[in-house]
Write a protein that holds these residues in place. Structure first.
Motif, short mmCIF file in Angstrom:
data_model
loop_
_atom_site.label_atom_id
_atom_site.label_comp_id
_atom_site.label_asym_id
_atom_site.label_seq_id
_atom_site.Cartn_x
_atom_site.Cartn_y
_atom_site.Cartn_z
N UNK A 527 -4.39 55.91 114.14
CA UNK A 527 -5.77 55.87 113.65
C UNK A 527 -5.85 55.10 112.32
N UNK A 528 -4.85 55.31 111.47
CA UNK A 528 -4.82 54.61 110.17
C UNK A 528 -4.63 53.11 110.40
N UNK A 529 -3.80 52.77 111.35
CA UNK A 529 -3.59 51.36 111.68
C UNK A 529 -4.91 50.75 112.19
N UNK A 530 -5.58 51.47 113.09
CA UNK A 530 -6.81 50.95 113.67
C UNK A 530 -7.93 50.82 112.64
N UNK A 531 -8.06 51.82 111.79
CA UNK A 531 -9.21 51.83 110.89
C UNK A 531 -8.97 51.12 109.58
N UNK A 532 -7.72 51.12 109.10
CA UNK A 532 -7.45 50.58 107.76
C UNK A 532 -6.46 49.43 107.80
N UNK A 533 -5.89 49.18 108.95
CA UNK A 533 -4.85 48.17 109.09
C UNK A 533 -3.70 48.37 108.09
N UNK A 534 -3.31 49.62 107.92
CA UNK A 534 -2.15 49.93 107.07
C UNK A 534 -1.08 50.57 107.96
N UNK A 535 0.17 50.11 107.77
CA UNK A 535 1.29 50.70 108.52
C UNK A 535 1.87 51.84 107.72
N UNK A 536 1.90 53.02 108.31
CA UNK A 536 2.55 54.14 107.63
C UNK A 536 3.61 54.72 108.55
N UNK A 537 4.67 55.23 107.95
CA UNK A 537 5.76 55.79 108.74
C UNK A 537 5.52 57.27 109.01
N UNK A 538 5.59 57.68 110.27
CA UNK A 538 5.43 59.11 110.59
C UNK A 538 6.58 59.97 110.07
N UNK A 539 7.62 59.33 109.54
CA UNK A 539 8.71 60.13 108.97
C UNK A 539 8.48 60.47 107.50
N UNK A 540 7.51 59.81 106.88
CA UNK A 540 7.18 60.16 105.49
C UNK A 540 6.44 61.50 105.47
N UNK A 541 6.35 62.11 104.31
CA UNK A 541 5.55 63.33 104.14
C UNK A 541 4.07 62.92 104.14
N UNK A 542 3.30 63.50 105.03
CA UNK A 542 1.86 63.21 105.07
C UNK A 542 1.13 64.21 104.17
N UNK A 543 0.48 63.67 103.16
CA UNK A 543 -0.19 64.45 102.12
C UNK A 543 -1.68 64.13 102.22
N UNK A 544 -2.50 65.12 102.49
CA UNK A 544 -3.89 64.85 102.91
C UNK A 544 -4.91 65.60 102.05
N UNK A 545 -5.93 64.86 101.61
CA UNK A 545 -7.10 65.53 101.01
C UNK A 545 -8.35 64.96 101.66
N UNK A 546 -8.95 65.74 102.54
CA UNK A 546 -10.18 65.31 103.21
C UNK A 546 -11.26 66.36 103.01
N UNK A 547 -12.35 65.96 102.41
CA UNK A 547 -13.50 66.84 102.16
C UNK A 547 -14.54 66.01 101.43
N UNK A 548 -15.77 66.54 101.29
CA UNK A 548 -16.76 65.80 100.51
C UNK A 548 -16.20 65.44 99.13
N UNK A 549 -16.57 64.24 98.64
CA UNK A 549 -16.08 63.82 97.33
C UNK A 549 -16.97 64.46 96.26
N UNK A 550 -16.36 65.25 95.39
CA UNK A 550 -17.11 65.92 94.33
C UNK A 550 -16.20 66.12 93.15
N UNK A 551 -16.76 66.07 91.94
CA UNK A 551 -15.90 66.24 90.76
C UNK A 551 -15.17 67.58 90.79
N UNK A 552 -15.85 68.64 91.25
CA UNK A 552 -15.20 69.95 91.20
C UNK A 552 -14.01 70.05 92.16
#
Ligand code: 26V
Length: 815
Positions: A527-552
């Motif tokens: 999905x990252x390749x399709x949407x962002x054209x970035x190659x990422x390795x599935x062996x790396x640690x995937x660190x995720x922050x997904x939610x509305x963007x807000x200062x708090x």
């Protein structure tokens, strides 16, 4: 529910295939050979729907005979996402439909991808409503959701030159097979005008609202018992202008009527005070109450029975006008006494608060309100008068207290405080996680606790539906769990996951568990390749922050720590680099279109990504990704693929959070503050399986004070990061100056500097723990195993037992 509904139809692959072809050739009027993925989707959806409708009507028919107490969930947002995969899974027919569609030359996953999301919500509050409707149906509670059928859902986000741009989400472009228009249910909704006061034959003063205009509310229904209203011009009204020869005005009135349900407001946690939003709120609450009262009246009961037949839950203050509207119906139209009416009203309503942020507290200007709803304003002033009289009696001579508790804020102009109105008009008020429920009792509602007593204020910790957030989103893990536990009863009794704890000691099981995690990471990498054209390795640690963007929510702190990581790697020798844990840091989320600082955070993330991802000195040790247009369907790919996810709000600001629950349920560990539901997740899964850092809620005020008045210096590591931005490491630093200014000593309201050092340390602990994959896999399994509490089934049952006083009604299968 769906399971039961499906039984009557013939469920062999031939019949299913025939019904798909039938819909293609008749409903869609296309030749079967001329079908694309989208028409295949439409046909499968229509065929699925057929299996639901007749049975569903039967269920409603049986229910209306018994006529039990029902709950009505009033929510301005239902963030449903896609329906087809979920419906097919819940009916147990996904495989058969997959086979049927394969015979016609299609692939089920592609067909599923053709469905557009129903994105009628901003974030947590709207998705919570969707999870609760799933649990209410699954547990057989008699319940209806009421909302608005917006033509435009939450905007689509595209990233242009690193900046967020917004595009309209016209989701109804090709019709929505999951809804049924209920053209027979059409209600006239009035606005404006004036109030006529008369004396009746007994000398009692009566108020009659003489409206100035009206619109029609038309109902649509979906299979999850959600009734959504859309606005249409009132024919009679157009005619007046038309007959007066004012054709243009009649067309203009019609257009204005349709505007009401045109668009979902995209602000989450900020109040804009727009007139159209108030119109939406009244249109929706009035239509819903009319419908509720109509159903109640069919049973020929006394008005005093109303609270024994009807519970209404207010999802935040957005539907608070329902309190006023019911009081008006009972007093002005049904001619009940004020006190009798008010007793019925307060026994009927209960109110959920979802935030303590002051900028999210709904207030309406009195002059604007009066112009739109003159009679409702009078009623609010009366409610306030009688309420303040009682407060004065209990706590005499305290002007300050009356001012603080008043429903009317004495500002220029006066403002109606909707949260106060909601508390006064309800019998129960709840927060959405233990910390939050305690916090509202000591802050925004403190005076009300002193007045009403503790019992009115309760906690109902949020939950999520495991049917969508594990079974549907993570089918392989779901199958492995079912295999390990011997059956799939855990899907409706999530505490059974406890049985997985023993499996953490089983090396073969751990291997299967981690193989599935890796497959989910491969899916996200694609999905990252399709949407962002970035190659990422599935062996790396995937660190995720997904939610509305807000200062708090502090996405800013996250990207600042990423810059710190980048600088650290850059300063290393080749030998040192060899022991660095490779990490992919993934962000996603929408900023409110008018929220300048939040939009700058998105720009900074993209600017950092552009530099880091191209830097040969870093290579695969660090990648930064911003996934555009985060929504429910994207979440279904992202959540199962996480190794660690970030829930790092300043303590006391995130009421609950629900994505934290989704990630942990899928065996992802979390790094987080002692905020919202993180605290309860920690209690359930144990401190060895979660990375906690940062200050605590009760320390926040002191820290802010110290910063402001004692000039506590900025954290040195943070200072280094800021200097790097200011030197122009990531594009023209002028762009980011307004963002950096929010960190100025004394202004860092969300305490990024105060928490920075412990955040960096916690991230280092994550790296170290991840290196030991065997131990990590045990943690991951224990996470899932101990998340039973966070099923929305548990939440809904608590509401039903402790607030709504309703019972489940399993409908007999007539075979
Ligand atoms: C508030 C407002 C304020 C007025 C204008 C438009 C608007 C639209 C949405 C909202 C909702 C804000 C409150 C909210 O979404 N709270 C979130 O609720 C989640 C479910 O309880 C909870 O998990 C999150 O922590 C909380 O931020």
């Amino acid at each position: 529910l769906w399971e039961r509904l499906s039984k009557k139809e013939a469920n062999d692959v031939e019949t299913i295939e025939k019904s798909i072809v039938h819909h293609v050739t008749t409903t869609l009027a296309r030749a079967a050979y001329n079908m694309d993925n989208f028409s295949a989707y439409q046909a499968v959806a229509l065929s699925t729907r057929d299996r639901l409708i007749s049975r569903w009507n039967e269920t409603q028919g049986q229910l209306s005979k018994v006529d039990p107490k029902r709950v009505y969930y009033l929510s301005l947002e239902f963030l449903l996402g896609r329906s087809m995969d979920n419906a097919l899974l819940n009916m147990g027919l996904k495989d058969k439909y997959g086979e049927g569609i394969k015979r016609l030359g299609f692939n089920m996953e592609d067909v599923i991808e053709s469905e557009v999301d129903a994105a009628l919500g901003n974030g947590g509050l709207g998705r919570l409503a969707a999870c609760y409707m799933d649990s209410l149906a699954t547990l057989d509670y008699p319940a209806w959701g009421y909302g608005l059928r917006y033509n435009y859902g939450i905007f689509q986000q595209r990233i242009v030159d690193g900046y967020q741009t917004e595009y309209p989400d016209y989701w109804l472009n090709f019709d929505n097979p999951w809804e049924l228009p209920r053209l027979d249910i059409s209600i006239q909704i009035a606005f404006g005008g004036h109030v006529q006061t008369t004396q009746d034959e007994y000398g009692v003063t009566r108020h009659t609202w003489i409206p100035g205009s009206s619109v029609q509310a038309i109902a649509t229904e979906n299979c999850n018992n959600i009734r959504l209203w859309r606005s249409k011009p009132t024919k009679a009204f157009d005619l007046t202008s038309f007959n007066e020869g004012n054709y243009e005005k009649s067309v203009e009135d019609a257009t204005n009527a349709e505007k009401i349900t045109s668009v979902l407001y995209p602000n989450d946690n900020t109040m804009a005070g727009k007139e159209l939003r108030l119109k939406q709120q009244y249109f929706w609450t009035a239509a819903s109450l009319h419908d509720i009262v109509r159903r109640f009246k069919k049973s020929m009961r006394e008005w005093s029975d109303f609270p024994d037949q009807v519970a209404i839950q207010l999802n935040d203050t957005h539907p608070t006008l329902a309190i006023v509207e019911l009081q008006r119906l009972l007093v002005d139209e049904e001619l009940l006494s004020w006190d009798d009416a008010w007793e019925i009203v307060t026994k009927t309503f209960a109110f959920t608060n979802h935030t303590v942020l002051p900028e999210a507290m709904e207030k309406w200007s009195v002059p604007m309100f009066e112009y739109l709803l003159p009679r409702h304003l009078q009623i609010i002033f009366d409610i306030n008068l009688f309420f303040l009289q009682k407060v004065e009696k209990k706590f005499p001579n305290d002007r300050g207290l009356l001012n603080r508790m008043s429903i009317i804020e004495e500002a220029q102009p006066q403002q109606i405080r909707m949260a106060h109105l909601a508390v006064v008009g309800s019998h129960k008020v709840n927060g959405v996680a233990a910390l939050h429920s305690n916090l509202i009792k000591t802050t925004i509602f403190k005076d009300f606790v002193d007045y009403y007593g503790e019992d009115k204020f309760v906690n109902k910790t949020n939950g999520i539906t495991p049917r969508r957030w594990l079974h549907q989103a993570n089918p392989q893990l779901s199958a492995l769990i079912t295999e390990a536990l011997g059956n799939d009863k855990w899907l409706k009794n999530l505490s059974l996951l406890k049985g997985l704890n023993a499996k953490a000691e089983d090396a073969a099981f751990r291997k299967k568990w981690m193989t599935i995690k890796r497959a989910n990471k491969v899916r996200l990498a694609q999905l990252i390749k399709d949407r962002c054209d970035i190659d990422v390795s599935p062996d790396a640690l995937f660190d995720i922050q997904v939610k509305r963007i807000h200062e708090y929510k502090r996405q800013f702190m996250n990207i600042l720590a990423v810059i710190h990581r980048y600088r650290t790697i850059k300063s290393m020798t080749a030998a040192q680099k060899a022991s660095v844990q490779p990490r992919v840091v993934i962000f996603g989320g929408k900023a409110a279109p008018g929220y300048y600082i939040a939009k700058l955070v998105i720009k900074l993330i993209n600017s950092v990504a552009a530099v880091v991802n191209q830097d040969p000195a870093v290579g695969d040790l660090l990648k930064v990704v911003f996934v555009p247009d985060y929504n429910v369907s994207v979440a279904e790919i992202i959540v199962p693929a996480s190794d660690i996810s970030q829930h790092i709000s300043t303590a006391g600001t995130e009421a609950s959070g629900t994505s934290n629950m989704k990630f942990v349920l899928n065996g992802g560990l979390i790094i987080g503050t002692l905020d919202g539901a993180n605290i309860e997740i920690l209690e359930e899964i144990g401190e060895d399986n979660i990375f906690i850092f940062g200050c605590m809620a009760h320390e926040v005020e002191d820290l802010r004070h110290a910063q402001r008045y004692r000039g506590v210096p900025m954290d040195p590591a943070l200072q280094g990061v800021i200097s790097a931005i200011e030197r122009g490491t990531f594009e023209d630093p002028k762009i980011f100056q307004p963002l950096i200014s929010t960190l100025t000593v004394g202004k860092d309201f969300y305490l990024i500097s105060a928490d920075f050092a412990s955040y960096i340390t916690a991230n280092q602990q994550v790296d170290a723990a991840y290196k030991n994959q065997e131990e990590w896999s045990k943690k991951s399994i224990r996470c899932t195993a101990n998340m039973g509490k966070f099923s929305s089934d548990r939440s809904v049952k608590e509401y039903a037992d402790e607030i709504w006083n309703i019972k489940p009604y399993p409908v007999e299968d007539e075979g």
